[in-house]
Design an enzyme around this catalytic site. Structure first.
Site, PDB file in Angstrom:
ATOM      1  N   TYR A 136      48.755  40.267  40.293  1.00 16.49           N
ATOM      2  CA  TYR A 136      49.316  39.086  39.982  1.00 16.49           C
ATOM      3  C   TYR A 136      48.980  37.657  41.392  1.00 16.49           C
ATOM      4  O   TYR A 136      49.342  38.017  42.661  1.00 16.49           O
ATOM      5  CB  TYR A 136      50.773  39.420  40.807  1.00 16.49           C
ATOM      6  CG  TYR A 136      52.283  38.441  40.136  1.00 16.49           C
ATOM      7  CD1 TYR A 136      52.048  37.333  39.404  1.00 16.49           C
ATOM      8  CD2 TYR A 136      53.297  38.779  40.542  1.00 16.49           C
ATOM      9  CE1 TYR A 136      53.055  36.206  39.111  1.00 16.49           C
ATOM     10  CE2 TYR A 136      54.728  38.080  40.439  1.00 16.49           C
ATOM     11  CZ  TYR A 136      54.238  36.554  39.976  1.00 16.49           C
ATOM     12  OH  TYR A 136      55.226  36.183  38.859  1.00 16.49           O
ATOM     13  N   LYS A 164      47.962  38.968  36.033  1.00 12.99           N
ATOM     14  CA  LYS A 164      49.245  38.207  36.031  1.00 12.99           C
ATOM     15  C   LYS A 164      48.902  36.465  35.960  1.00 12.99           C
ATOM     16  O   LYS A 164      48.658  36.429  37.003  1.00 12.99           O
ATOM     17  CB  LYS A 164      50.499  38.486  36.308  1.00 12.99           C
ATOM     18  CG  LYS A 164      51.256  37.877  35.713  1.00 12.99           C
ATOM     19  CD  LYS A 164      52.357  37.955  36.271  1.00 12.99           C
ATOM     20  CE  LYS A 164      53.898  37.488  36.031  1.00 12.99           C
ATOM     21  NZ  LYS A 164      55.110  37.642  36.615  1.00 12.99           N
ATOM     22  N   ILE A 206      53.860  38.672  30.457  1.00 10.55           N
ATOM     23  CA  ILE A 206      54.738  38.820  31.228  1.00 10.55           C
ATOM     24  C   ILE A 206      55.880  38.185  31.317  1.00 10.55           C
ATOM     25  O   ILE A 206      55.917  36.500  32.358  1.00 10.55           O
ATOM     26  CB  ILE A 206      54.467  39.238  33.151  1.00 10.55           C
ATOM     27  CG1 ILE A 206      52.780  40.051  32.924  1.00 10.55           C
ATOM     28  CG2 ILE A 206      55.225  39.863  33.762  1.00 10.55           C
ATOM     29  CD1 ILE A 206      52.959  41.279  32.564  1.00 10.55           C
TER      30      ILE A 206
END
Length: 308
Positions: A136, A164, A206
């Protein structure tokens, strides 16, 4: 064990009862709405999931419950956001035992690690789990950027497979593609840049407002993938005022209010968060009300999957 990093994966909210315990009944209602809409995975325990307020036992219960609900239709991922490498390894290994199929992983919490420390942190977890990992990368909110040179080192770990991408820099999608091709899959992580990122080559999304509007979110993804950009854009333009509720310090409260409006959630949050009040609440309610009033008719976006 691998994951197809593509499509829409909701970062789901955690549902609480009025007594501040896990509301597994409403949680199941929401997860089933996501599956019905055609999402491609479920991400637990992110910022939207109020991860910092959950006990390890609650995270375990949520993981096992979600695995039970989805019945292998889509992969279940859980977020790792820990202060120590030791705790992160333990969390990853527990997630694997609980049936998670993958991990979303933040850099170390609280301590602002430098590049070398951040790389070693990710590698230590990757080397102690067989689960695939999505890094992330959100320097705006968490203060640590995972750079391309850091990914050069991280990708030596075979199970670090995706990022991400939440840097807010659209051109980063192209940089990643230019440097790593398909070796590093890209899941866009900022709702207000989602369609732009997908059109630049991101593999999936996401998503946040998907928690309240699952069908519209999946429709945007499927339409753009099928090349029906104009239709995707029309829905996205309608969606943008709602999506902006995600890029806000009160994103949890905002999105939970939206879930109430669409009948698939409650607004219960865990303290120190409190439900919205006053002008702040009125503004969010107006955005949601306007969105519902002008909600677009969706094409049969699921049938588009047949032509991919």
């Amino acid at each position: 064990m691998s994951i197809e990093w593509k499509g829409v994966m909701p970062a789901v909210t955690t549902k609480f009862t009025n007594d501040d315990t896990l509301d597994l009944n409403m949680f199941e209602v929401n997860i089933k709405a996501q599956l019905e809409a055609g999402v491609h995975g479920i991400v637990l325990g992110g910022t939207l999931g109020e991860a910092s307020t959950l006990t390890n036992e609650e995270k375990s219960i949520l993981t096992q419950k979600t695995v039970d609900i989805v019945k292998s239709k889509v992969p279940v991922l859980i977020n790792i956001a820990e202060q120590t490498t030791k705790a992160a390894i333990e969390a990853a290994q527990k997630a694997e035992k609980d049936g998670a199929r993958g991990l979303m992983m933040l850099p170390p919490m609280r301590y602002k690690a430098d590049g070398r420390e951040t790389v070693e942190y990710f590698k230590a977890v990757a080397n102690n789990t067989s689960l695939p990992i999505m890094v992330y990368n959100n320097p705006v909110d968490y203060g640590i950027e995972v750079t391309l040179s850091m990914f050069d080192e991280l990708l030596k770990c075979g199970n670090i497979e995706a990022v991400k991408e939440s840097t807010r820099d659209i051109s980063n999608v192209t940089r990643i593609k230019n440097n790593f091709g398909d070796r590093l899959k890209i899941m866009t992580g900022v709702d207000t840049l989602a369609l732009e990122s997908l059109l630049m080559g991101a593999d999936g999304w996401i998503a946040g407002l998907v928690c309240a509007f699952p069908k519209e979110t999946v429709a945007i993804y499927e339409l753009q993938k099928a090349g029906r950009i104009k239709e995707a854009l029309e829905i996205y333009r309608w969606f943008l005022p709602l999506l902006e509720l995600d890029i806000n310090a009160k994103l949890v409260q905002n999105i939970k209010l939206a879930e109430v409006a669409t009948g698939i959630g409650t607004e219960n949050v865990r303290a120190p968060r409190l439900p919205l009040i006053g002008d702040e609440r009125s503004h969010v309610e107006q955005v949601i009300e306007s969105g519902l009033k002008n909600r677009p008719a969706l094409p049969d976006y699921k049938s588009l999957q047949l032509v991919h």
